[in-house]
Design an enzyme around this catalytic site. Structure first.
Site, mmCIF file in Angstrom:
data_model
loop_
_atom_site.group_PDB
_atom_site.id
_atom_site.type_symbol
_atom_site.label_atom_id
_atom_site.label_comp_id
_atom_site.label_asym_id
_atom_site.label_seq_id
_atom_site.Cartn_x
_atom_site.Cartn_y
_atom_site.Cartn_z
ATOM 1 N N LEU A 170 36.517 -49.260 103.982
ATOM 2 C CA LEU A 170 35.403 -49.538 103.085
ATOM 3 C C LEU A 170 35.660 -50.906 102.470
ATOM 4 O O LEU A 170 36.813 -51.262 102.202
ATOM 5 C CB LEU A 170 35.307 -48.485 101.973
ATOM 6 C CG LEU A 170 34.987 -47.043 102.383
ATOM 7 C CD1 LEU A 170 34.991 -46.139 101.149
ATOM 8 C CD2 LEU A 170 33.644 -46.963 103.091
ATOM 9 N N ASP A 171 34.594 -51.657 102.224
ATOM 10 C CA ASP A 171 34.754 -52.940 101.555
ATOM 11 C C ASP A 171 35.393 -52.734 100.184
ATOM 12 O O ASP A 171 35.284 -51.663 99.587
ATOM 13 C CB ASP A 171 33.394 -53.626 101.371
ATOM 14 C CG ASP A 171 32.739 -53.980 102.686
ATOM 15 O OD1 ASP A 171 33.459 -54.168 103.673
ATOM 16 O OD2 ASP A 171 31.486 -54.059 102.714
ATOM 17 N N LYS A 172 36.011 -53.763 99.673
ATOM 18 C CA LYS A 172 36.677 -53.696 98.377
ATOM 19 C C LYS A 172 35.763 -53.101 97.303
ATOM 20 O O LYS A 172 36.176 -52.226 96.532
ATOM 21 C CB LYS A 172 37.135 -55.094 97.951
ATOM 22 C CG LYS A 172 37.697 -55.156 96.537
ATOM 23 C CD LYS A 172 37.953 -56.588 96.112
ATOM 24 C CE LYS A 172 38.366 -56.644 94.642
ATOM 25 N NZ LYS A 172 38.535 -58.048 94.173
ATOM 26 N N THR A 174 33.010 -51.314 97.640
ATOM 27 C CA THR A 174 32.298 -50.098 98.009
ATOM 28 C C THR A 174 33.175 -48.914 97.636
ATOM 29 O O THR A 174 34.369 -48.902 97.929
ATOM 30 C CB THR A 174 32.001 -50.059 99.520
ATOM 31 O OG1 THR A 174 31.131 -51.151 99.844
ATOM 32 C CG2 THR A 174 31.330 -48.753 99.910
ATOM 33 N N ARG A 278 25.153 -53.509 104.439
ATOM 34 C CA ARG A 278 24.765 -54.678 103.635
ATOM 35 C C ARG A 278 23.981 -55.679 104.464
ATOM 36 O O ARG A 278 22.964 -56.226 104.017
ATOM 37 C CB ARG A 278 26.026 -55.318 103.048
ATOM 38 C CG ARG A 278 26.818 -54.391 102.143
ATOM 39 C CD ARG A 278 28.227 -54.901 101.873
ATOM 40 N NE ARG A 278 28.204 -56.153 101.130
ATOM 41 C CZ ARG A 278 29.287 -56.895 100.916
ATOM 42 N NH1 ARG A 278 30.469 -56.533 101.423
ATOM 43 N NH2 ARG A 278 29.189 -58.017 100.228
#
Length: 344
Positions: A170-172, A174, A278
């Site tokens: 997961l992105d930082k 998110t 995104r």
């Protein structure tokens, strides 16, 4: 438990404490690793070389950029004098000493006692609820304090696994659910299941604009943005990517500087490309609230990308039992979500 399925509803628990970009090396003085001191005399052939270029010959296992950082940090000496200019020319007969401080990468894969919010755990896997702000894997600017560091501290077996058992990211910024393998067999099985699109991953998001009332699918290839290296984009040379989108609610908050129209959506991933949701939603004219990288604005109190991994479903890699997990929106998104889609 019904029909061989286990369901865990994690809607009221406490809040716990994706391809990386090209990385630059950093000096990590706090790594605790033993520092090697190396010295040599400049020979006649090397007379007149730049100091950083000469050091590459002395310590070829380090990159030139890292050696330049060592010079600037005062770790290179000659005759008791600190040499701080990488472009300085060396002279035949000169004896130069360098303290080879480790790169940050060399100490990134170490155990750190980081609090993990564990939703489920057995001998084969664990499911964690990652908070926004926690980096999953060490990368430039984040060589410590990551989920990987916490996993290495949590169980001894993580050290023998690639990426400490991490099979997706997961992105930082998110938040939400992630599955992590605890054995090599589980890691292989989970990696294959994700590649075969057999793992269910659903997200909740708040986006700008009026999203179609009828569910729709975005299918567009994603690759590195040709202009900005920190972004991904829909590009013809990218990897196939598919996202299913369902609108759960819309509200008009009025013209600027208000939020305008905001939609609450549920997204189902069929692929897991970097920044996929995104990029896909921004491409349709619906950037996520708070996502400044892709055109989103910090409105309704949302200061990070309004994206949360809310559902995870998978077959247990050892038993085949179906596991299903759900995680409520974290506090920083709950208020905004309630304004847009109360009761969803």
């Amino acid at each position: 438990m019904e029909d061989g399925k286990q369901s865990v509803n994690y809607m009221n628990g406490p809040q716990g404490q994706h391809e990386a970009l090209d990385v630059a090396e950093d000096i990590d003085p706090g790594a605790g690793a033993e520092v090697e001191s190396r010295q040599a005399e400049v020979d006649r052939v090397s007379h007149g070389l730049r100091l950083d270029k000469w050091l590459v010959g002395l310590a070829p296992e380090f990159s030139r950029s890292h050696l330049q950082q060592l010079i600037e940090a005062g770790h290179v000496r000659s005759a008791g004098q600190v040499l701080t200019s990488a472009s300085r020319k060396v002279g035949a007969g000169q004896i130069i000493e360098v303290a080879l401080q480790p790169t940050a990468q060399s100490s990134a894969f170490r155990a750190e006692p980081i609090p993990l919010e564990i939703v489920y755990e057995d001998d084969a896997l664990m499911v964690v609820h990652k908070p926004a702000g926690l980096v999953v894997h060490p990368a430039a600017g984040h060589w410590s304090g990551t989920l990987l560091n916490g996993l290495l501290a949590h169980h001894a077996g993580a050290a023998s696994l690639a990426r400490a058992g991490i099979v997706h990211r997961l992105d930082k910024d998110t938040s939400g659910l992630m599955v992590v393998a605890k054995t090599q067999l589980a890691q292989t099985a989970l990696t294959r299941a994700i590649a075969a699109r057999e793992v269910q991953r659903e997200y909740l998001a708040l986006v700008h604009g009026l999203v179609d009332e009828e569910p729709f699918t975005i299918e567009a290839p994603i690759g590195r943005d040709p202009v900005s290296r920190i972004k991904m984009a829909v590009v013809t040379s990218g990897k196939p990517a598919r996202t299913d989108v369902t609108c759960l609610g819309v509200r008009d908050f009025g013209p600027a500087p208000q939020a305008g129209r905001v939609s609450a959506v549920r997204c189902k991933l069929h692929t897991g490309r970097t920044h996929q949701i995104r990029v896909h939603l921004a491409r349709r004219g619906h950037p996520l609230l708070g996502d400044g990288v892709y055109g989103g604005k910090p409105v309704l109190g949302v200061t990070r990308q309004a994206l949360h991994a809310t559902h995870l479903g998978l077959a247990h890699p050892r038993t085949g039992e179906w596991l299903s997990f759900d995680a409520a929106l974290p506090a920083d998104l709950t208020v905004a979500w309630a304004q847009v889609a109360a009761g969803c």
